[in-house]
Design an enzyme around this catalytic site. Sequence first.
Site, PDB file in Angstrom:
ATOM      1  N   LYS A  23      10.881  20.870  17.885  1.00 39.83           N
ATOM      2  CA  LYS A  23      10.140  20.907  16.825  1.00 39.83           C
ATOM      3  C   LYS A  23       9.671  19.837  16.329  1.00 39.83           C
ATOM      4  CE  LYS A  23      10.592  25.819  15.635  1.00 39.83           C
ATOM      5  NZ  LYS A  23      11.169  27.044  14.643  1.00 39.83           N
ATOM      6  N   LYS A  55       6.864  34.800  18.311  1.00 34.75           N
ATOM      7  CA  LYS A  55       6.187  35.279  17.399  1.00 34.75           C
ATOM      8  C   LYS A  55       4.918  34.302  17.194  1.00 34.75           C
ATOM      9  CE  LYS A  55       9.722  36.854  14.258  1.00 34.75           C
ATOM     10  NZ  LYS A  55      10.304  35.682  13.532  1.00 34.75           N
ATOM     11  N   LYS A  90       9.877  30.817  26.022  1.00 34.37           N
ATOM     12  CA  LYS A  90      10.495  32.094  25.697  1.00 34.37           C
ATOM     13  C   LYS A  90       9.272  33.026  24.689  1.00 34.37           C
ATOM     14  CE  LYS A  90      12.463  31.502  21.022  1.00 34.37           C
ATOM     15  NZ  LYS A  90      12.102  32.698  20.183  1.00 34.37           N
TER      16      LYS A  90
HETATM   17  P1  ATP Z   1       9.891  33.186  17.162  1.00 33.54           P
HETATM   18  O1  ATP Z   1      10.159  31.884  17.900  1.00 33.54           O
HETATM   19  O2  ATP Z   1       9.564  34.114  18.480  1.00 33.54           O
HETATM   20  O3  ATP Z   1       8.606  33.009  16.315  1.00 33.54           O
HETATM   21  P2  ATP Z   1      12.166  32.921  16.044  1.00 33.54           P
HETATM   22  O4  ATP Z   1      12.858  32.131  17.140  1.00 33.54           O
HETATM   23  O5  ATP Z   1      12.073  32.170  14.944  1.00 33.54           O
HETATM   24  O6  ATP Z   1      11.018  33.655  16.530  1.00 33.54           O
HETATM   25  P3  ATP Z   1      13.835  35.148  14.713  1.00 33.54           P
HETATM   26  O7  ATP Z   1      12.648  36.067  14.245  1.00 33.54           O
HETATM   27  O8  ATP Z   1      14.358  34.371  13.639  1.00 33.54           O
HETATM   28  O9  ATP Z   1      13.300  33.964  15.797  1.00 33.54           O
HETATM   29  O10 ATP Z   1      14.480  35.682  15.567  1.00 33.54           O
HETATM   30  C1  ATP Z   1      15.173  36.889  15.547  1.00 33.54           C
HETATM   31  C2  ATP Z   1      16.182  37.205  16.508  1.00 33.54           C
HETATM   32  O11 ATP Z   1      15.453  37.309  17.818  1.00 33.54           O
HETATM   33  C3  ATP Z   1      17.232  36.042  16.861  1.00 33.54           C
HETATM   34  O12 ATP Z   1      18.492  36.471  16.995  1.00 33.54           O
HETATM   35  C4  ATP Z   1      16.583  35.401  18.074  1.00 33.54           C
HETATM   36  O13 ATP Z   1      17.711  34.740  18.938  1.00 33.54           O
HETATM   37  C5  ATP Z   1      15.933  36.630  18.910  1.00 33.54           C
HETATM   38  N1  ATP Z   1      14.731  36.192  19.774  1.00 33.54           N
HETATM   39  C6  ATP Z   1      13.847  35.498  19.628  1.00 33.54           C
HETATM   40  N2  ATP Z   1      13.065  35.478  20.330  1.00 33.54           N
HETATM   41  C7  ATP Z   1      13.536  35.969  21.402  1.00 33.54           C
HETATM   42  C8  ATP Z   1      13.170  36.076  22.856  1.00 33.54           C
HETATM   43  N3  ATP Z   1      12.121  35.928  23.515  1.00 33.54           N
HETATM   44  N4  ATP Z   1      14.048  36.968  23.591  1.00 33.54           N
HETATM   45  C9  ATP Z   1      15.418  37.293  23.212  1.00 33.54           C
HETATM   46  N5  ATP Z   1      15.718  37.096  21.949  1.00 33.54           N
HETATM   47  C10 ATP Z   1      14.866  36.450  21.223  1.00 33.54           C
END
Ligand code: ATP
Length: 328
Positions: A111, A196, A193
């Site tokens: 990031k 969101k 991955k």
């Molecule tokens: P993003 O990167 O999707 O915007 P984030 O990484 O900020 O989201 P959070 O919303 O805080 O994620 O994540 C909530 C949970 O979902 C965490 O336990 C994270 O490890 C899991 N998670 C996020 N993306 C994935 C994915 N693509 N596959 C599996 N688990 C995930």
Amino acid sequence: MKRVFSGVQPTGNLHIGNYLGALKQFVELQDEAECVYCVVDMHSITLPQDPKELRSHILDIAALYMAVGIDPKRSTIFVQSEVSQHAELSWVLTCNSYTGELSRMTQFKDKAKGKESAPTGIFSYPLLMAADILLYDSDIVPVGNDQKQHIELTRDIAIRVNNRFDKKVFVVPEGRFMKEGARIMALDDPTSKMSKSAENPHSRISLLDDDSKIKKSIMKATTDSLARVHYDVENQPGVANLMTIYSVFSGKSMEEIEKLYEGKGYGDFKKDLVEISIDGIRPIRERFNEIRRSQELITALDEGREKASVIAERTLKRVFDTFGLGRK
Ligand code: ATP
Ligand code: LTN
């Protein structure tokens, strides 16, 4: 009884990666442990958020927790910023961590990209996460694979403080990861991955997507020209990712799926995957719509805050006493 803690940032609506990687475990663990689930709003301001949208997303995530099956009668659901001890413990942990270990966090490196203007919050954020976990004397932390390094850091700091005072100031937590679904990849690019925040809405399936959006995103999903439904992450990452989604929603093993589609093309496979995904998501979306504006949600969060505060206050007092902070 073991205690479970986890959190999700209110930065948007949950996608099936969040669900299959993390939230499914949240629900399962309710049968065997005391569970505490947090909407980590203070984490989300590491990047600028629109205040109105943030307020609304906080309730969305809490409602989604309940919609996927987290029962506020059995588990504690609350909002991080409503329990001030998270920020307080975070400072104590900041003073017991090293800039070197924070600089090694891959999420920070990704990031910040080495820029001087990188926000300090994305550097120190793993310490707030460690505070979340340690504040509740958590034994188990169910998360997706991307959080492994942050859990390791939390363990390192807990062990460091325990060793310094030669007593169990903190419970040393363990991460819990799904065998299947711990890392769901983006539908348009199976090398990154599912997220969101990605620009292309067809890169993900949100838990609040309607049936036609789900269909469109799956039918558009990147595959390959090999035309065989075969689980091979290296050579067929797109198909392998779709098979993972299929497998977790249907309960079928990869071998069973391969057999089912022997000699068939991706069209048939994708059509069935659309149906299976819609069947998995529709009840969540419908339940969400019932809960989101209900008193049930507000009551759950009010009660959750009270229950969480009791534990948080007790732990912080123990930590302050250990460090000699305050007068008594
Ligand atoms: P993003 O990167 O999707 O915007 P984030 O990484 O900020 O989201 P959070 O919303 O805080 O994620 O994540 C909530 C949970 O979902 C965490 O336990 C994270 O490890 C899991 N998670 C996020 N993306 C994935 C994915 N693509 N596959 C599996 N688990 C995930
Ligand atoms: N950092 C996590 C969200 C998170 C979390 C936590 C997860 C914040 N605090 C405590 C588990 C336990 C993320 O970005 N996915």
